[in-house]
Design a protein around this motif. Sequence first.
Motif, PDB file in Angstrom:
ATOM      1  N   GLU A  17       0.826  -1.218   0.000  1.00 16.58           N
ATOM      2  CA  GLU A  17       0.000   0.000   0.000  1.00 16.58           C
ATOM      3  C   GLU A  17       0.856   1.263   0.000  1.00 16.58           C
ATOM      4  N   VAL A  18       1.862   1.285  -0.870  1.00 13.60           N
ATOM      5  CA  VAL A  18       2.793   2.406  -0.975  1.00 13.60           C
ATOM      6  C   VAL A  18       2.149   3.538  -1.772  1.00 13.60           C
ATOM      7  N   SER A  19       2.311   4.756  -1.309  1.00 12.61           N
ATOM      8  CA  SER A  19       1.825   5.927  -2.052  1.00 12.61           C
ATOM      9  C   SER A  19       2.923   6.392  -3.002  1.00 12.61           C
ATOM     10  N   ALA A  20       2.581   6.525  -4.279  1.00 21.15           N
ATOM     11  CA  ALA A  20       3.513   7.022  -5.293  1.00 21.15           C
ATOM     12  C   ALA A  20       2.715   7.891  -6.262  1.00 21.15           C
ATOM     13  N   GLU A  21       3.204   9.114  -6.477  1.00 21.09           N
ATOM     14  CA  GLU A  21       2.452  10.041  -7.325  1.00 21.09           C
ATOM     15  C   GLU A  21       2.607   9.757  -8.817  1.00 21.09           C
ATOM     16  N   ASN A  22       3.667   9.000  -9.199  1.00 19.46           N
ATOM     17  CA  ASN A  22       3.881   8.677 -10.612  1.00 19.46           C
ATOM     18  C   ASN A  22       4.810   7.467 -10.721  1.00 19.46           C
ATOM     19  N   GLN A  54      14.915   6.298 -21.275  1.00 23.72           N
ATOM     20  CA  GLN A  54      15.564   6.045 -22.564  1.00 23.72           C
ATOM     21  C   GLN A  54      14.808   5.047 -23.426  1.00 23.72           C
ATOM     22  N   LEU A  55      14.316   3.970 -22.811  1.00 23.25           N
ATOM     23  CA  LEU A  55      13.747   2.861 -23.579  1.00 23.25           C
ATOM     24  C   LEU A  55      12.225   2.779 -23.548  1.00 23.25           C
ATOM     25  N   GLY A  56      11.590   3.639 -22.765  1.00 25.43           N
ATOM     26  CA  GLY A  56      10.144   3.567 -22.641  1.00 25.43           C
ATOM     27  C   GLY A  56       9.744   2.542 -21.590  1.00 25.43           C
ATOM     28  N   PRO A  57       8.453   2.252 -21.504  1.00 24.16           N
ATOM     29  CA  PRO A  57       7.944   1.401 -20.416  1.00 24.16           C
ATOM     30  C   PRO A  57       8.135  -0.098 -20.660  1.00 24.16           C
ATOM     31  N   TYR A  58       9.317  -0.485 -21.131  1.00 26.45           N
ATOM     32  CA  TYR A  58       9.608  -1.896 -21.387  1.00 26.45           C
ATOM     33  C   TYR A  58       9.546  -2.743 -20.116  1.00 26.45           C
ATOM     34  N   ILE A  59       9.634  -2.107 -18.959  1.00 32.13           N
ATOM     35  CA  ILE A  59       9.606  -2.835 -17.687  1.00 32.13           C
ATOM     36  C   ILE A  59       8.198  -3.276 -17.303  1.00 32.13           C
ATOM     37  N   VAL A  60       7.182  -2.779 -18.019  1.00 32.20           N
ATOM     38  CA  VAL A  60       5.810  -3.222 -17.775  1.00 32.20           C
ATOM     39  C   VAL A  60       5.671  -4.575 -18.470  1.00 32.20           C
ATOM     40  N   ILE A  61       5.570  -5.637 -17.679  1.00 31.03           N
ATOM     41  CA  ILE A  61       5.658  -6.978 -18.245  1.00 31.03           C
ATOM     42  C   ILE A  61       4.322  -7.705 -18.313  1.00 31.03           C
ATOM     43  N   SER A  62       3.315  -7.137 -17.679  1.00 27.05           N
ATOM     44  CA  SER A  62       2.004  -7.768 -17.676  1.00 27.05           C
ATOM     45  C   SER A  62       1.002  -6.732 -17.179  1.00 27.05           C
ATOM     46  N   LYS A  63      -0.271  -7.035 -17.308  1.00 23.48           N
ATOM     47  CA  LYS A  63      -1.304  -6.102 -16.861  1.00 23.48           C
ATOM     48  C   LYS A  63      -1.119  -5.795 -15.377  1.00 23.48           C
ATOM     49  N   GLY A  64      -0.844  -4.531 -15.082  1.00 21.95           N
ATOM     50  CA  GLY A  64      -0.725  -4.099 -13.700  1.00 21.95           C
ATOM     51  C   GLY A  64       0.604  -4.351 -13.029  1.00 21.95           C
ATOM     52  N   LEU A  86       1.094  -0.797  -4.777  1.00 20.27           N
ATOM     53  CA  LEU A  86       0.784   0.626  -4.715  1.00 20.27           C
ATOM     54  C   LEU A  86      -0.621   0.840  -4.173  1.00 20.27           C
ATOM     55  N   LYS A  87      -0.744   1.823  -3.318  1.00 22.50           N
ATOM     56  CA  LYS A  87      -2.049   2.183  -2.754  1.00 22.50           C
ATOM     57  C   LYS A  87      -2.998   2.582  -3.878  1.00 22.50           C
ATOM     58  N   GLU A  88      -2.506   3.435  -4.755  1.00 16.94           N
ATOM     59  CA  GLU A  88      -3.243   3.848  -5.952  1.00 16.94           C
ATOM     60  C   GLU A  88      -2.380   3.487  -7.152  1.00 16.94           C
ATOM     61  N   ALA A  89      -2.936   2.723  -8.090  1.00 19.61           N
ATOM     62  CA  ALA A  89      -2.192   2.324  -9.280  1.00 19.61           C
ATOM     63  C   ALA A  89      -1.771   3.566 -10.072  1.00 19.61           C
ATOM     64  N   VAL A  90      -0.608   3.480 -10.734  1.00 27.32           N
ATOM     65  CA  VAL A  90      -0.093   4.608 -11.521  1.00 27.32           C
ATOM     66  C   VAL A  90       0.215   4.150 -12.947  1.00 27.32           C
ATOM     67  N   ASP A  98      -1.289  -0.560 -18.375  1.00 32.06           N
ATOM     68  CA  ASP A  98      -1.500   0.412 -17.303  1.00 32.06           C
ATOM     69  C   ASP A  98      -2.929   0.282 -16.786  1.00 32.06           C
ATOM     70  N   PRO A  99      -3.182   0.718 -15.568  1.00 31.88           N
ATOM     71  CA  PRO A  99      -2.239   1.249 -14.584  1.00 31.88           C
ATOM     72  C   PRO A  99      -1.535   0.110 -13.824  1.00 31.88           C
ATOM     73  N   ILE A 100      -0.401   0.449 -13.224  1.00 29.24           N
ATOM     74  CA  ILE A 100       0.433  -0.521 -12.520  1.00 29.24           C
ATOM     75  C   ILE A 100       0.131  -0.479 -11.020  1.00 29.24           C
ATOM     76  N   LYS A 101      -0.034  -1.666 -10.448  1.00 29.40           N
ATOM     77  CA  LYS A 101      -0.328  -1.805  -9.020  1.00 29.40           C
ATOM     78  C   LYS A 101       0.788  -2.548  -8.277  1.00 29.40           C
TER      79      LYS A 101
END
Length: 154
Positions: A17-22, A54-64, A86-90, A98-101
């Motif tokens: 439940e971490v708060s992250a603004e982005n 540099q490479l874009g969101p390549y680290i997003v590996i699956s839904k959320g 994440l407390k609120e998905a970003v 997206d969004p990532i949780k």
Amino acid sequence: MVKLLIDLITEGTIDLEVSAENWEAAVRKGGELLVSSGAAENRYIKAMIEMVRQLGPYIVISKGIAFPHARPEDGVLKNGVSLITLKEAVDFGDEDNDPIKLVISFCSTDSEGHLTALSELVDFLRDEDAVNNVMNAKSKSEVVEIMKRVVAAG
């Protein structure tokens, strides 16, 4: 062969439940757990963020789910994995996932450790129930138990 996820994901490398603004703040929070566990130097956090810039969101590996990492020479001290929900998905900039949780940050001293952890992560991601249970976990010990079950079954 080292079971990276099961050996490295401990209550000390989990935060819920971490708060992250982005996305940058989310990557930073996961990276801070790697640093506090002694797995990486502070500069590794900047390197993870810079890789995405540099490479874009390549680290997003699956839904959320995002899997931030950088190169061993960017400040890795030892193999490490951290997991935060994440407390609120970003948004990370990946319109399909997206969004990532769930953010699983990772550092490895070499490419072999990298591949082992990725293999175990794939096993985890295939288990939709386990992923949902981790995303909704209320305690760090609950996350550790879920991960142990999945890796043992894989």
